[in-house]
Design a protein around this motif. Structure first.
Motif, PDB file in Angstrom:
ATOM      1  N   SER A  79      44.776  66.669 -19.529  1.00 13.27           N
ATOM      2  CA  SER A  79      45.724  67.753 -19.817  1.00 13.27           C
ATOM      3  C   SER A  79      45.152  68.719 -20.841  1.00 13.27           C
ATOM      4  N   ALA A  80      44.513  68.187 -21.876  1.00 14.44           N
ATOM      5  CA  ALA A  80      43.923  69.045 -22.906  1.00 14.44           C
ATOM      6  C   ALA A  80      42.784  69.888 -22.340  1.00 14.44           C
ATOM      7  N   LEU A  81      41.982  69.313 -21.455  1.00 10.93           N
ATOM      8  CA  LEU A  81      40.891  70.064 -20.845  1.00 10.93           C
ATOM      9  C   LEU A  81      41.424  71.214 -19.998  1.00 10.93           C
ATOM     10  N   LEU A  82      42.445  70.943 -19.199  1.00 12.36           N
ATOM     11  CA  LEU A  82      43.026  72.008 -18.376  1.00 12.36           C
ATOM     12  C   LEU A  82      43.715  73.072 -19.236  1.00 12.36           C
ATOM     13  N   LEU A  83      44.381  72.650 -20.309  1.00 15.52           N
ATOM     14  CA  LEU A  83      45.001  73.633 -21.210  1.00 15.52           C
ATOM     15  C   LEU A  83      43.959  74.501 -21.895  1.00 15.52           C
ATOM     16  N   SER A  84      42.839  73.894 -22.288  1.00 12.18           N
ATOM     17  CA  SER A  84      41.798  74.687 -22.943  1.00 12.18           C
ATOM     18  C   SER A  84      41.117  75.642 -21.957  1.00 12.18           C
ATOM     19  N   LEU A  85      40.995  75.245 -20.683  1.00  4.20           N
ATOM     20  CA  LEU A  85      40.438  76.160 -19.680  1.00  4.20           C
ATOM     21  C   LEU A  85      41.344  77.360 -19.459  1.00  4.20           C
ATOM     22  N   SER A  86      42.641  77.129 -19.440  1.00  5.22           N
ATOM     23  CA  SER A  86      43.560  78.255 -19.266  1.00  5.22           C
ATOM     24  C   SER A  86      43.638  79.102 -20.526  1.00  5.22           C
ATOM     25  N   HIS A  87      43.340  78.525 -21.667  1.00  2.00           N
ATOM     26  CA  HIS A  87      43.354  79.271 -22.923  1.00  2.00           C
ATOM     27  C   HIS A  87      42.125  80.175 -23.067  1.00  2.00           C
ATOM     28  N   MET A  88      40.999  79.730 -22.537  1.00  6.73           N
ATOM     29  CA  MET A  88      39.757  80.492 -22.689  1.00  6.73           C
ATOM     30  C   MET A  88      39.739  81.758 -21.844  1.00  6.73           C
ATOM     31  N   ASN A  89      40.316  81.703 -20.674  1.00  7.38           N
ATOM     32  CA  ASN A  89      40.332  82.863 -19.792  1.00  7.38           C
ATOM     33  C   ASN A  89      41.778  83.098 -19.345  1.00  7.38           C
ATOM     34  N   THR A  90      42.331  84.222 -19.707  1.00  4.87           N
ATOM     35  CA  THR A  90      43.742  84.482 -19.419  1.00  4.87           C
ATOM     36  C   THR A  90      44.023  84.754 -17.939  1.00  4.87           C
ATOM     37  N   GLU A  91      42.998  84.958 -17.149  1.00  7.80           N
ATOM     38  CA  GLU A  91      43.211  85.147 -15.717  1.00  7.80           C
ATOM     39  C   GLU A  91      43.689  83.855 -15.057  1.00  7.80           C
ATOM     40  N   TYR A  92      43.400  82.737 -15.675  1.00 10.33           N
ATOM     41  CA  TYR A  92      43.782  81.442 -15.119  1.00 10.33           C
ATOM     42  C   TYR A  92      44.992  80.868 -15.852  1.00 10.33           C
ATOM     43  N   TRP A  93      46.016  81.678 -16.077  1.00  8.47           N
ATOM     44  CA  TRP A  93      47.198  81.248 -16.813  1.00  8.47           C
ATOM     45  C   TRP A  93      47.978  80.173 -16.071  1.00  8.47           C
ATOM     46  N   PHE A  94      47.886  80.147 -14.752  1.00  5.58           N
ATOM     47  CA  PHE A  94      48.649  79.189 -13.959  1.00  5.58           C
ATOM     48  C   PHE A  94      48.153  77.761 -14.131  1.00  5.58           C
ATOM     49  N   ILE A  95      46.930  77.599 -14.631  1.00  8.67           N
ATOM     50  CA  ILE A  95      46.394  76.253 -14.859  1.00  8.67           C
ATOM     51  C   ILE A  95      47.176  75.538 -15.956  1.00  8.67           C
ATOM     52  N   SER A  96      47.774  76.311 -16.853  1.00 16.24           N
ATOM     53  CA  SER A  96      48.530  75.675 -17.941  1.00 16.24           C
ATOM     54  C   SER A  96      49.737  74.904 -17.404  1.00 16.24           C
ATOM     55  N   PHE A  97      50.321  75.349 -16.312  1.00 20.54           N
ATOM     56  CA  PHE A  97      51.423  74.602 -15.714  1.00 20.54           C
ATOM     57  C   PHE A  97      50.924  73.311 -15.063  1.00 20.54           C
ATOM     58  N   LEU A  98      49.763  73.387 -14.428  1.00 23.61           N
ATOM     59  CA  LEU A  98      49.180  72.190 -13.833  1.00 23.61           C
ATOM     60  C   LEU A  98      48.716  71.202 -14.900  1.00 23.61           C
ATOM     61  N   ALA A  99      48.367  71.724 -16.064  1.00 29.87           N
ATOM     62  CA  ALA A  99      47.885  70.867 -17.148  1.00 29.87           C
ATOM     63  C   ALA A  99      48.982  69.956 -17.687  1.00 29.87           C
ATOM     64  N   LEU A 100      50.216  70.378 -17.561  1.00 35.54           N
ATOM     65  CA  LEU A 100      51.302  69.564 -18.087  1.00 35.54           C
ATOM     66  C   LEU A 100      51.691  68.413 -17.170  1.00 35.54           C
ATOM     67  N   VAL A 101      51.212  68.404 -15.935  1.00 37.68           N
ATOM     68  CA  VAL A 101      51.582  67.345 -14.987  1.00 37.68           C
ATOM     69  C   VAL A 101      51.105  65.961 -15.453  1.00 37.68           C
ATOM     70  N   PRO A 102      49.825  65.753 -15.818  1.00 38.93           N
ATOM     71  CA  PRO A 102      49.429  64.413 -16.289  1.00 38.93           C
ATOM     72  C   PRO A 102      50.133  64.021 -17.589  1.00 38.93           C
ATOM     73  N   PHE A 103      50.350  64.992 -18.455  1.00 36.94           N
ATOM     74  CA  PHE A 103      51.050  64.729 -19.711  1.00 36.94           C
ATOM     75  C   PHE A 103      52.483  64.271 -19.458  1.00 36.94           C
ATOM     76  N   LEU A 104      53.197  64.985 -18.609  1.00 39.03           N
ATOM     77  CA  LEU A 104      54.587  64.627 -18.320  1.00 39.03           C
ATOM     78  C   LEU A 104      54.674  63.317 -17.534  1.00 39.03           C
ATOM     79  N   TRP A 105      53.673  63.053 -16.695  1.00 42.86           N
ATOM     80  CA  TRP A 105      53.653  61.811 -15.947  1.00 42.86           C
ATOM     81  C   TRP A 105      53.596  60.614 -16.898  1.00 42.86           C
ATOM     82  N   GLN A 106      52.738  60.696 -17.907  1.00 44.20           N
ATOM     83  CA  GLN A 106      52.620  59.594 -18.863  1.00 44.20           C
ATOM     84  C   GLN A 106      53.778  59.552 -19.849  1.00 44.20           C
ATOM     85  N   ALA A 107      54.339  60.713 -20.168  1.00 38.93           N
ATOM     86  CA  ALA A 107      55.432  60.743 -21.137  1.00 38.93           C
ATOM     87  C   ALA A 107      56.713  60.164 -20.556  1.00 38.93           C
TER      88      ALA A 107
END
Length: 109
Positions: free
Chosen positions: A25-53
């Protein structure tokens, strides 16, 4: 009472799996943070986090939230730790508080 306390312990294997989910999740969030064109990755990044939470105890949810915050903070600003340590510690504390509380709230609902 002792059996309940022993059952809520997190083993080494569970901790490694939790770190794997939080790290991805952190890797996907950091990828979406580095390039703003890939903002939609931040939503996908929360899936593993929410799954474990959502699966497990409140202690496990808090653990995955804090692991995600720590991994994300060090992935985004690795050089800040050596240059300005107080800024990094403040950012780390705020992120741990936010992601930890969010994970506990998601676990409770």
């Amino acid at each position: 009472m002792v059996a309940v306390c022993e059952k809520s312990k997190i083993t080494g294997h569970q901790l490694a799996v939790t770190f794997l989910y939080a790290g991805s999740s952190a890797l996907l969030l950091s990828l979406s943070h580095m390039n703003t064109e890939y903002w939609f990755i931040s939503f996908l990044a929360l899936v593993p986090f929410l799954w474990q939470a959502t699966k497990g105890s409140v202690k496990k949810a808090l653990t995955v939230g804090c692991m995600l915050a720590t991994s994300y903070c060090f992935a985004i600003t690795p050089l800040t730790a050596s240059i300005c340590s107080w800024d990094m510690l403040l950012k780390l504390a705020v992120l741990n508080l936010f992601f930890g509380m969010y994970a506990v709230l998601v676990n409770r609902v």
